[in-house]
Motif scaffolding. Structure first.
Motif, PDB file in Angstrom:
ATOM      1  N   GLU A 100       0.852  -1.181   0.000  1.00 12.60           N
ATOM      2  CA  GLU A 100       0.000   0.000   0.000  1.00 12.60           C
ATOM      3  C   GLU A 100       0.888   1.231   0.000  1.00 12.60           C
ATOM      4  O   GLU A 100       1.794   1.365   0.833  1.00 12.60           O
ATOM      5  N   LYS A 101       0.649   2.141  -0.946  1.00 17.11           N
ATOM      6  CA  LYS A 101       1.487   3.343  -1.046  1.00 17.11           C
ATOM      7  C   LYS A 101       0.714   4.457  -1.742  1.00 17.11           C
ATOM      8  O   LYS A 101       0.159   4.258  -2.826  1.00 17.11           O
ATOM      9  N   MET A 102       0.678   5.624  -1.145  1.00 15.26           N
ATOM     10  CA  MET A 102       0.112   6.839  -1.735  1.00 15.26           C
ATOM     11  C   MET A 102      -1.333   6.655  -2.218  1.00 15.26           C
ATOM     12  O   MET A 102      -1.736   7.219  -3.237  1.00 15.26           O
ATOM     13  N   GLY A 103      -2.117   5.847  -1.514  1.00 14.37           N
ATOM     14  CA  GLY A 103      -3.497   5.634  -1.905  1.00 14.37           C
ATOM     15  C   GLY A 103      -3.688   4.536  -2.924  1.00 14.37           C
ATOM     16  O   GLY A 103      -4.799   4.369  -3.459  1.00 14.37           O
ATOM     17  N   GLU A 148      -4.870  -0.766  -7.520  1.00 13.63           N
ATOM     18  CA  GLU A 148      -6.169  -0.182  -7.184  1.00 13.63           C
ATOM     19  C   GLU A 148      -5.942   1.143  -6.471  1.00 13.63           C
ATOM     20  O   GLU A 148      -5.262   1.193  -5.443  1.00 13.63           O
ATOM     21  N   ILE A 149      -6.519   2.219  -7.014  1.00  6.63           N
ATOM     22  CA  ILE A 149      -6.285   3.567  -6.486  1.00  6.63           C
ATOM     23  C   ILE A 149      -7.600   4.162  -5.988  1.00  6.63           C
ATOM     24  O   ILE A 149      -8.622   4.124  -6.675  1.00  6.63           O
ATOM     25  N   SER A 150      -7.568   4.711  -4.787  1.00  6.94           N
ATOM     26  CA  SER A 150      -8.745   5.304  -4.143  1.00  6.94           C
ATOM     27  C   SER A 150      -8.723   6.814  -4.270  1.00  6.94           C
ATOM     28  O   SER A 150      -7.687   7.458  -4.049  1.00  6.94           O
ATOM     29  N   SER A 151      -9.874   7.403  -4.598  1.00  2.00           N
ATOM     30  CA  SER A 151      -9.942   8.856  -4.737  1.00  2.00           C
ATOM     31  C   SER A 151      -9.740   9.566  -3.408  1.00  2.00           C
ATOM     32  O   SER A 151      -9.296  10.713  -3.371  1.00  2.00           O
ATOM     33  N   ILE A 152     -10.040   8.895  -2.319  1.00  2.00           N
ATOM     34  CA  ILE A 152      -9.869   9.508  -1.002  1.00  2.00           C
ATOM     35  C   ILE A 152      -8.404   9.530  -0.581  1.00  2.00           C
ATOM     36  O   ILE A 152      -7.912  10.510  -0.020  1.00  2.00           O
ATOM     37  N   GLU A 153      -7.681   8.452  -0.875  1.00  2.00           N
ATOM     38  CA  GLU A 153      -6.332   8.291  -0.336  1.00  2.00           C
ATOM     39  C   GLU A 153      -5.222   8.678  -1.304  1.00  2.00           C
ATOM     40  O   GLU A 153      -4.063   8.788  -0.902  1.00  2.00           O
ATOM     41  N   ALA A 154      -5.526   8.847  -2.581  1.00  2.00           N
ATOM     42  CA  ALA A 154      -4.485   9.179  -3.558  1.00  2.00           C
ATOM     43  C   ALA A 154      -3.808  10.495  -3.189  1.00  2.00           C
ATOM     44  O   ALA A 154      -4.470  11.482  -2.853  1.00  2.00           O
ATOM     45  N   THR A 155      -2.483  10.516  -3.258  1.00  2.00           N
ATOM     46  CA  THR A 155      -1.710  11.697  -2.874  1.00  2.00           C
ATOM     47  C   THR A 155      -1.186  12.444  -4.106  1.00  2.00           C
ATOM     48  O   THR A 155      -1.209  11.928  -5.224  1.00  2.00           O
ATOM     49  N   GLY A 156      -0.690  13.653  -3.860  1.00  2.00           N
ATOM     50  CA  GLY A 156      -0.201  14.490  -4.949  1.00  2.00           C
ATOM     51  C   GLY A 156       1.016  13.937  -5.672  1.00  2.00           C
ATOM     52  O   GLY A 156       1.244  14.231  -6.853  1.00  2.00           O
ATOM     53  N   SER A 204       7.713   2.575 -16.084  1.00  2.00           N
ATOM     54  CA  SER A 204       9.053   2.320 -16.600  1.00  2.00           C
ATOM     55  C   SER A 204       9.463   0.872 -16.418  1.00  2.00           C
ATOM     56  O   SER A 204      10.034   0.258 -17.328  1.00  2.00           O
ATOM     57  N   PHE A 205       9.154   0.285 -15.261  1.00  2.00           N
ATOM     58  CA  PHE A 205       9.581  -1.093 -14.993  1.00  2.00           C
ATOM     59  C   PHE A 205       8.632  -2.119 -15.602  1.00  2.00           C
ATOM     60  O   PHE A 205       9.068  -3.077 -16.254  1.00  2.00           O
ATOM     61  N   TYR A 206       7.336  -1.945 -15.401  1.00  2.00           N
ATOM     62  CA  TYR A 206       6.370  -2.984 -15.788  1.00  2.00           C
ATOM     63  C   TYR A 206       5.865  -2.850 -17.223  1.00  2.00           C
ATOM     64  O   TYR A 206       5.370  -3.821 -17.797  1.00  2.00           O
ATOM     65  N   GLY A 207       5.961  -1.652 -17.798  1.00  2.00           N
ATOM     66  CA  GLY A 207       5.513  -1.484 -19.173  1.00  2.00           C
ATOM     67  C   GLY A 207       4.047  -1.124 -19.304  1.00  2.00           C
ATOM     68  O   GLY A 207       3.490  -1.175 -20.402  1.00  2.00           O
ATOM     69  N   PHE A 208       3.391  -0.768 -18.233  1.00  2.00           N
ATOM     70  CA  PHE A 208       2.015  -0.271 -18.284  1.00  2.00           C
ATOM     71  C   PHE A 208       1.865   0.801 -17.224  1.00  2.00           C
ATOM     72  O   PHE A 208       2.610   0.835 -16.247  1.00  2.00           O
ATOM     73  N   ARG A 209       0.908   1.687 -17.421  1.00  2.00           N
ATOM     74  CA  ARG A 209       0.677   2.747 -16.451  1.00  2.00           C
ATOM     75  C   ARG A 209      -0.677   2.536 -15.785  1.00  2.00           C
ATOM     76  O   ARG A 209      -1.712   2.503 -16.464  1.00  2.00           O
ATOM     77  N   PRO A 210      -0.685   2.385 -14.465  1.00  2.00           N
ATOM     78  CA  PRO A 210      -1.971   2.253 -13.769  1.00  2.00           C
ATOM     79  C   PRO A 210      -2.866   3.455 -14.026  1.00  2.00           C
ATOM     80  O   PRO A 210      -2.407   4.599 -13.997  1.00  2.00           O
ATOM     81  N   GLU A 211      -4.133   3.195 -14.301  1.00  2.00           N
ATOM     82  CA  GLU A 211      -5.099   4.245 -14.593  1.00  2.00           C
ATOM     83  C   GLU A 211      -5.346   5.111 -13.364  1.00  2.00           C
ATOM     84  O   GLU A 211      -5.677   4.609 -12.289  1.00  2.00           O
ATOM     85  N   TRP A 212      -5.173   6.418 -13.531  1.00  2.00           N
ATOM     86  CA  TRP A 212      -5.568   7.337 -12.471  1.00  2.00           C
ATOM     87  C   TRP A 212      -5.780   8.733 -13.032  1.00  2.00           C
ATOM     88  O   TRP A 212      -4.914   9.287 -13.718  1.00  2.00           O
ATOM     89  N   ASP A 213      -6.927   9.308 -12.731  1.00  2.00           N
ATOM     90  CA  ASP A 213      -7.277  10.666 -13.134  1.00  2.00           C
ATOM     91  C   ASP A 213      -8.207  11.192 -12.059  1.00  2.00           C
ATOM     92  O   ASP A 213      -9.360  10.767 -11.953  1.00  2.00           O
ATOM     93  N   SER A 214      -7.712  12.109 -11.245  1.00  2.00           N
ATOM     94  CA  SER A 214      -8.506  12.602 -10.119  1.00  2.00           C
ATOM     95  C   SER A 214      -9.786  13.284 -10.584  1.00  2.00           C
ATOM     96  O   SER A 214     -10.839  13.166  -9.943  1.00  2.00           O
ATOM     97  N   ALA A 215      -9.722  13.999 -11.711  1.00  2.00           N
ATOM     98  CA  ALA A 215     -10.908  14.669 -12.227  1.00  2.00           C
ATOM     99  C   ALA A 215     -11.947  13.641 -12.672  1.00  2.00           C
ATOM    100  O   ALA A 215     -13.152  13.803 -12.418  1.00  2.00           O
ATOM    101  N   ALA A 216     -11.493  12.582 -13.343  1.00  2.00           N
ATOM    102  CA  ALA A 216     -12.408  11.520 -13.780  1.00  2.00           C
ATOM    103  C   ALA A 216     -13.022  10.809 -12.581  1.00  2.00           C
ATOM    104  O   ALA A 216     -14.197  10.410 -12.615  1.00  2.00           O
TER     105      ALA A 216
END
Length: 428
Positions: free
Chosen positions: A110-113, A208-216, A227-239
């Protein structure tokens, strides 16, 4: 011996809690497609030759700010040519965190939400090598987010998309639920990524990213993961905020699997391990009653741990019984009866993930030809002088009963007592 009982029982219970019939059900309908643009194929990231990538990494690289290396290893299997036990190790880079659990084949952080999981020995479905990575991931998500059991608000399950080389696939799931700790609703974006390494090993990554816990600073961490895994986890605070504004979220704490309309009010993640001794000398745990050989008693009053004279330390053996709501139906049991290898493989996969390196010996599962009720599967495993046997019984009312024996003596008194228990067990 008492600490061994509790430790082993805890691992078995962890597997029992993780193992849900939702992982076995063949959903009757396809999930809806996600409208998220981030469900597209993994992006190509320009890297220097020194930058490690999944499947091509060691533990020496120190150029990441937020990631550090861990080595995961598959369960050992016998090489038929060399007759030696062999396994495969994989170096993965994980977010640095105080909230981490690293087992033999699986890591959770668990890290940064964000809840980040890597599994190097995932189970997708029976004969999974006959299907593409996208088909396997779609099937996995159908089961993981079966609407019969997951009552998340605004649930959208995206279709898996493969890369051009067909050696990786990803999909995005989004939903909303009430956060009982923060006492307000939250939006979640969950990205699933599966990659097949050159050796043939499949690696499943989820974020899995939470809108409450996600940090700046979360985007900086996502850059390194990409960079390491070759995919970017989906996250868009506005969405996420837009999804929350468009979704009606119940403030009931029983959100998700516990609020499934098909589950009784007693359904949950807690297993019943309380026991009573009856006037006729039998014992009852939850709604099952059984006999044990003469002299076997509860180790502690009201607790479903049994040993000769109630003393596992002196006798070197013990039996534990527990029951948990699982959600199985008569149609599920019919499917398992027709395809017993599915139940055997699934339960073994969850158990191996739970016990990790604590037990390195052989582990076997076999569906029983006869069962006192429902459908039963027997487990046998052992390591370092400890022998463990267990019966898992799934009944038509949606409950799973677990009866487990532990022996440190060569004559296996607990294993023998377990057979007495299994032969006599009945629903109260």
């Amino acid at each position: 011996m008492n600490s061994m009982i509790r430790k082993t029982a805890g691992m078995v219970l962890a597997a029992a809690l993780a193992f849900s019939v939702t992982a076995c059900k063949d959903a009757g309908q396809k999930p809806s497609s996600s409208t998220s643009s981030a469900a597209s194929v993994a992006s190509e990231v320009v890297k220097t030759p020194e930058t490690p990538t999944l499947g091509n990494a060691d533990t020496e690289y120190d150029g990441f700010q937020y990631l550090y290396p861990e080595t995961l290893a598959t369960e050992s299997k016998k090489n038929e040519e060399t007759q030696k036990m062999e396994n495969e190790s994989v170096v993965v880079y994980l977010p640095k965190s105080d909230y981490a659990s690293v087992q033999r084949t699986r890591a959770y952080v668990e890290k940064m939400g964000m809840e980040f999981t890597v599994d190097i020995q995932p189970y997708f479905q029976y004969e999974e090598d006959d299907y593409t990575l996208a088909e396997n991931l779609d099937y996995y998500l159908e089961l993981e987010y079966n609407p019969d059991y997951m009552d998340f608000a605004g649930l959208e399950v995206g279709k898996a998309v493969e890369d051009k080389a067909s050696n990786s696939a990803q999909a995005v799931v989004s939903y909303c639920k009430y956060d009982i700790v923060e006492e307000k609703p939250a939006a979640y974006f969950c990205t699933y990524f599966v990659k097949q390494l050159e050796s043939g090993l499949k690696v499943l990554v989820s974020a899995e990213i939470s809108s409450i816990e996600a940090t700046g600073k979360l985007p900086e961490l996502l850059d390194e993961i990409e960079s390491f895994y070759g995919f970017r986890p989906e996250w868009d605070s506005a969405a996420a905020e837009k999804k929350l504004s468009e979704t009606k979220v119940s403030n009931e704490k029983e959100e998700g699997i516990e609020s499934s309309s098909s589950a009784p009010a007693s359904a949950g993640l807690e297993a019943d391990t309380s026991a009573v001794k009856n006037a006729d000398g039998t014992f009852t745990v939850s709604n099952i009653t059984f006999s044990l050989p003469a002299g076997w008693e509860m180790q502690e009053e009201g607790e479903a741990v049994f040993a000769p004279d109630g003393d596992s330390v002196f006798s070197g053996c013990a039996i534990m019984v527990m029951q948990q709501y699982n959600g199985a139906t008569s149609s599920d049991l019919s499917m398992f009866s027709e395809n017993p290898e599915i139940l055997e493989a699934l339960l073994q996969s969850y158990m191996e993930s739970s016990v990790g390196e604590d037990f390195s010996g052989d582990m076997e599962f076999k569906v029983c030809e006869k069962s006192p009720f429902g459908m039963a599967i027997k487990m046998s495993m052992g390591s370092d002088g400890t022998k463990i046997n267990a019966y898992f019984i799934f009944d038509e009312e949606g409950y799973m009963s677990v009866m487990m024996s532990l022996d440190t003596e060569a004559d296996l008194p607990a294993a023998q007592a377990l057979e007495t228990l299994f032969a006599s067990v009945k629903r109260s």
